[in-house]
Scaffold this motif. Sequence first.
Motif, PDB file in Angstrom:
ATOM      1  N   ALA A 248       0.777  -1.138  -0.030  1.00  0.00           N
ATOM      2  CA  ALA A 248       0.008   0.211  -0.098  1.00  0.00           C
ATOM      3  C   ALA A 248       0.836   1.357  -0.069  1.00  0.00           C
ATOM      4  O   ALA A 248       0.642   2.336  -0.415  1.00  0.00           O
ATOM      5  CB  ALA A 248      -0.871  -0.121   1.367  1.00  0.00           C
ATOM      6  N   GLY A 249       1.873   1.155   0.644  1.00  0.00           N
ATOM      7  CA  GLY A 249       2.922   2.166   0.796  1.00  0.00           C
ATOM      8  C   GLY A 249       3.615   2.703  -0.676  1.00  0.00           C
ATOM      9  O   GLY A 249       4.033   3.689  -0.991  1.00  0.00           O
ATOM     10  N   LEU A 250       3.460   1.615  -1.550  1.00  0.00           N
ATOM     11  CA  LEU A 250       4.171   1.788  -2.883  1.00  0.00           C
ATOM     12  C   LEU A 250       3.246   2.118  -4.074  1.00  0.00           C
ATOM     13  O   LEU A 250       3.686   2.204  -5.209  1.00  0.00           O
ATOM     14  CB  LEU A 250       4.806   0.372  -3.122  1.00  0.00           C
ATOM     15  CG  LEU A 250       6.096  -0.133  -2.396  1.00  0.00           C
ATOM     16  CD1 LEU A 250       6.530  -1.329  -2.851  1.00  0.00           C
ATOM     17  CD2 LEU A 250       7.141   1.136  -2.212  1.00  0.00           C
ATOM     18  N   LEU A 251       1.956   1.994  -3.793  1.00  0.00           N
ATOM     19  CA  LEU A 251       0.836   2.546  -4.657  1.00  0.00           C
ATOM     20  C   LEU A 251       1.149   3.876  -5.278  1.00  0.00           C
ATOM     21  O   LEU A 251       1.635   4.991  -4.406  1.00  0.00           O
ATOM     22  CB  LEU A 251      -0.482   2.474  -4.301  1.00  0.00           C
ATOM     23  CG  LEU A 251      -1.060   0.927  -3.809  1.00  0.00           C
ATOM     24  CD1 LEU A 251      -2.416   0.761  -3.357  1.00  0.00           C
ATOM     25  CD2 LEU A 251      -1.083   0.029  -5.227  1.00  0.00           C
ATOM     26  N   ARG A 252       0.876   4.007  -6.460  1.00  0.00           N
ATOM     27  CA  ARG A 252       0.957   5.519  -6.946  1.00  0.00           C
ATOM     28  C   ARG A 252      -0.252   6.141  -6.669  1.00  0.00           C
ATOM     29  O   ARG A 252      -1.403   5.839  -6.746  1.00  0.00           O
ATOM     30  CB  ARG A 252       1.200   5.427  -8.808  1.00  0.00           C
ATOM     31  CG  ARG A 252       2.294   4.588  -9.009  1.00  0.00           C
ATOM     32  CD  ARG A 252       2.449   4.477 -10.378  1.00  0.00           C
ATOM     33  NE  ARG A 252       2.254   5.611 -11.259  1.00  0.00           N
ATOM     34  CZ  ARG A 252       2.367   5.724 -12.515  1.00  0.00           C
ATOM     35  NH1 ARG A 252       2.500   4.667 -13.258  1.00  0.00           N
ATOM     36  NH2 ARG A 252       2.339   6.868 -13.210  1.00  0.00           N
TER      37      ARG A 252
ATOM     38  N   GLU B 270      -0.571  -2.867 -11.060  1.00  0.00           N
ATOM     39  CA  GLU B 270      -1.210  -1.903  -9.933  1.00  0.00           C
ATOM     40  C   GLU B 270      -2.554  -2.095  -9.606  1.00  0.00           C
ATOM     41  O   GLU B 270      -2.868  -1.706  -8.342  1.00  0.00           O
ATOM     42  CB  GLU B 270      -0.656  -0.397 -10.549  1.00  0.00           C
ATOM     43  CG  GLU B 270      -0.753   0.660  -9.510  1.00  0.00           C
ATOM     44  CD  GLU B 270       0.405   0.797  -8.530  1.00  0.00           C
ATOM     45  OE1 GLU B 270       0.135   1.655  -7.775  1.00  0.00           O
ATOM     46  OE2 GLU B 270       1.416   0.062  -8.748  1.00  0.00           O
ATOM     47  N   LEU B 271      -3.332  -2.086 -10.615  1.00  0.00           N
ATOM     48  CA  LEU B 271      -4.617  -2.171 -10.322  1.00  0.00           C
ATOM     49  C   LEU B 271      -5.097  -3.377  -9.428  1.00  0.00           C
ATOM     50  O   LEU B 271      -5.891  -3.343  -8.405  1.00  0.00           O
ATOM     51  CB  LEU B 271      -5.340  -2.567 -11.649  1.00  0.00           C
ATOM     52  CG  LEU B 271      -6.973  -2.316 -11.705  1.00  0.00           C
ATOM     53  CD1 LEU B 271      -7.537  -1.237 -10.998  1.00  0.00           C
ATOM     54  CD2 LEU B 271      -7.623  -2.687 -12.870  1.00  0.00           C
TER      55      LEU B 271
ATOM     56  N   ASP C 255      -8.453  -2.263   1.783  1.00  0.00           N
ATOM     57  CA  ASP C 255      -8.625  -2.183   3.081  1.00  0.00           C
ATOM     58  C   ASP C 255      -7.714  -1.116   3.625  1.00  0.00           C
ATOM     59  O   ASP C 255      -8.054  -0.420   4.929  1.00  0.00           O
ATOM     60  CB  ASP C 255      -8.876  -3.502   3.827  1.00  0.00           C
ATOM     61  CG  ASP C 255      -9.928  -4.360   3.346  1.00  0.00           C
ATOM     62  OD1 ASP C 255     -10.792  -3.757   2.797  1.00  0.00           O
ATOM     63  OD2 ASP C 255      -9.762  -5.579   3.619  1.00  0.00           O
ATOM     64  N   SER C 256      -6.435  -1.572   3.500  1.00  0.00           N
ATOM     65  CA  SER C 256      -5.355  -0.518   4.063  1.00  0.00           C
ATOM     66  C   SER C 256      -5.583   0.955   3.532  1.00  0.00           C
ATOM     67  O   SER C 256      -5.098   1.931   4.296  1.00  0.00           O
ATOM     68  CB  SER C 256      -3.924  -0.699   3.700  1.00  0.00           C
ATOM     69  OG  SER C 256      -3.945  -2.378   4.345  1.00  0.00           O
ATOM     70  N   LEU C 257      -6.200   1.214   2.558  1.00  0.00           N
ATOM     71  CA  LEU C 257      -6.282   2.401   1.920  1.00  0.00           C
ATOM     72  C   LEU C 257      -7.720   3.119   2.159  1.00  0.00           C
ATOM     73  O   LEU C 257      -7.919   4.113   1.899  1.00  0.00           O
ATOM     74  CB  LEU C 257      -6.175   2.562   0.500  1.00  0.00           C
ATOM     75  CG  LEU C 257      -4.693   1.848  -0.326  1.00  0.00           C
ATOM     76  CD1 LEU C 257      -4.794   1.979  -1.646  1.00  0.00           C
ATOM     77  CD2 LEU C 257      -3.696   3.021   0.208  1.00  0.00           C
TER      78      LEU C 257
ATOM     79  N   VAL D 118       6.888  -0.100   6.918  1.00  0.00           N
ATOM     80  CA  VAL D 118       6.731  -1.608   7.034  1.00  0.00           C
ATOM     81  C   VAL D 118       7.642  -2.056   5.780  1.00  0.00           C
ATOM     82  O   VAL D 118       7.591  -1.496   4.597  1.00  0.00           O
ATOM     83  CB  VAL D 118       5.221  -2.043   6.808  1.00  0.00           C
ATOM     84  CG1 VAL D 118       5.365  -3.353   6.732  1.00  0.00           C
ATOM     85  CG2 VAL D 118       4.477  -1.333   7.855  1.00  0.00           C
ATOM     86  N   LYS D 119       8.306  -3.235   5.943  1.00  0.00           N
ATOM     87  CA  LYS D 119       9.048  -3.717   5.029  1.00  0.00           C
ATOM     88  C   LYS D 119       8.522  -4.775   4.402  1.00  0.00           C
ATOM     89  O   LYS D 119       7.452  -5.484   5.082  1.00  0.00           O
ATOM     90  CB  LYS D 119      10.575  -4.173   5.590  1.00  0.00           C
ATOM     91  CG  LYS D 119      11.230  -3.146   6.118  1.00  0.00           C
ATOM     92  CD  LYS D 119      12.516  -3.676   6.830  1.00  0.00           C
ATOM     93  CE  LYS D 119      13.505  -2.502   7.313  1.00  0.00           C
ATOM     94  NZ  LYS D 119      14.776  -2.894   7.798  1.00  0.00           N
ATOM     95  N   GLN D 120       8.969  -5.372   3.276  1.00  0.00           N
ATOM     96  CA  GLN D 120       8.146  -6.598   2.574  1.00  0.00           C
ATOM     97  C   GLN D 120       8.743  -7.664   3.548  1.00  0.00           C
ATOM     98  O   GLN D 120       9.749  -8.045   4.212  1.00  0.00           O
ATOM     99  CB  GLN D 120       8.899  -6.701   1.288  1.00  0.00           C
ATOM    100  CG  GLN D 120       8.261  -7.991   0.520  1.00  0.00           C
ATOM    101  CD  GLN D 120       9.026  -8.070  -0.792  1.00  0.00           C
ATOM    102  OE1 GLN D 120       9.762  -7.235  -1.381  1.00  0.00           O
ATOM    103  NE2 GLN D 120       8.319  -8.960  -1.549  1.00  0.00           N
TER     104      GLN D 120
END
Length: 522
Positions: free
Chosen positions: A400-404, A439-440, A448-450, A461-463
């Motif tokens: 979620a932190g990597l979403l554009r 990405e979609l 849910d995180s967004l 948060v790390k992978q």
Amino acid sequence: MSDAKVDLGDLTESQQLALQQFTSMTDQDLESALPILQRSQWNVQIAIAKFFDGESSDPVADALASSSSAPPPRPAVHRETLINGSTSRPPTWTDSPNFHPAPRIVPQPEAQVTSRLSFILALLFTPFNILSRLLASSFGLFSHMFPFLPRLCAFLFFHSSTRAGSLRSTSNRRSLNPRDTAARFIREFEEEYGSSEIPFLECGYAQALDRAQKNLEFLLVILISPEHDDTSSYVRETLLSPEVVDFIKNPQNNIIVWAGSVQDSEAYQVSTALNCTKFPFTALIAHTPRTGSTAMSAVARLAGPMPPATFIAKLQNSIAQCSEPLERVRVARATQQADRDLRASQNAAFERSLAQDRERTRLRREAEAAKELAEREARERAETEERRLRNLEQWRKWRAGLLRPEPGPDVKDATRVSLKMPSGDRVVRKFAPDTDVEELYAFVECYDSLNPGSASADLTVKQPENFEHNYGFRLIDPLPPRRVLDLETGGTVKDRIGRSANLFVEEDVGEEDVGEEEGEEE
């Protein structure tokens, strides 16, 4: 009984086992059982046989006790009469002077003990062999011409060791094993006197004696000499008479018959063992426990020709004298056998019960092992699922932190996508035209995180390590023709969707489930 004490701790394991078996079979105490077992070399079967044959537990002590308590013995001639006023114990059935031990005789055919000479020695002794055969034939001819010669020679050499050789030289009979010798005698007897109803045993004397001892039967031993003048008349008038045959075949008399010709080695040895001095000879042998190691004795001896009535009367008298003691032995053996059968049945029942217990224990252990295995597998599956959900949640936060971010109004060619979530909610979002299809998918996975109602994305948060994420859903374009916006094809949102699209989020199912669904629709 001896006063010497034996420490049970000094006995070996096999000796203690033999002592336990002997006492359980005979109900004797330890002090009485030890002397018999020691004299029997700790052989349980020999010790039990000695006990039931009437052997005392301590013969030396019993002899000393009887000699100290009994009056001085009288001469034998006075003890045998009832009018001499003897104060000694009354004679028992085993004290009869007519009872003589009947030893067990196992002859060995001459063919088994004579070794063959070499060819050179055979050639050297050929003249002597021919001469001996000529002399034997001549002596046989003279014996037929003068019948008194064989009887005279037998009388002169009765106690000589050469009597066996002289008798064998008078006949050219081939030495056979005991069973074949008995069969040959029966065949010759029937050829000479016709078919006989006497049930002769077709076995050796030793086997007949063993059978009589084992079954407590009366063994009638008949010895005949074909060269004797009275043999033919004795057989036809006495042995084959209807009353004698009926007496022998009567099952109540419990008689078995073994017969032989003294021309055969085995029958001759039997005649010597039974002290036969006159032919034809008949002996009745029965089980007498106190008469020696074999416990078999000749209770009746009938020598020479006699009428059938006298023959039957003597046998009846001897059978009546021995019937009561034999019946006691039969009862003792039956009781002993019943105890053995009962013990065997108890042991069998114990073994069956033990086997059932072992089987139940095995099944219980298998059930416990299966239950433990199932619980362990369930626990491992739960731990695995819990770890997967934890890693999935961490991956969602990381992804979620990597979403554009959603493009603004200034982006004219942005793709508008309307997503219908599995929960029924409809989400509308714009994506840049160069956004990858993955990405979609990530947006749907991390929705849910967004969600504004949830916590914001944590960029720290790390992978998760050693975690391979798989999307568990598919994006479906419901407009005809229905198509799946899969990840394998790749591409950008603009190329795959265009300016806008209405997509359904559908949970991913296996190929088999898809086939079943298509079949149901058809």
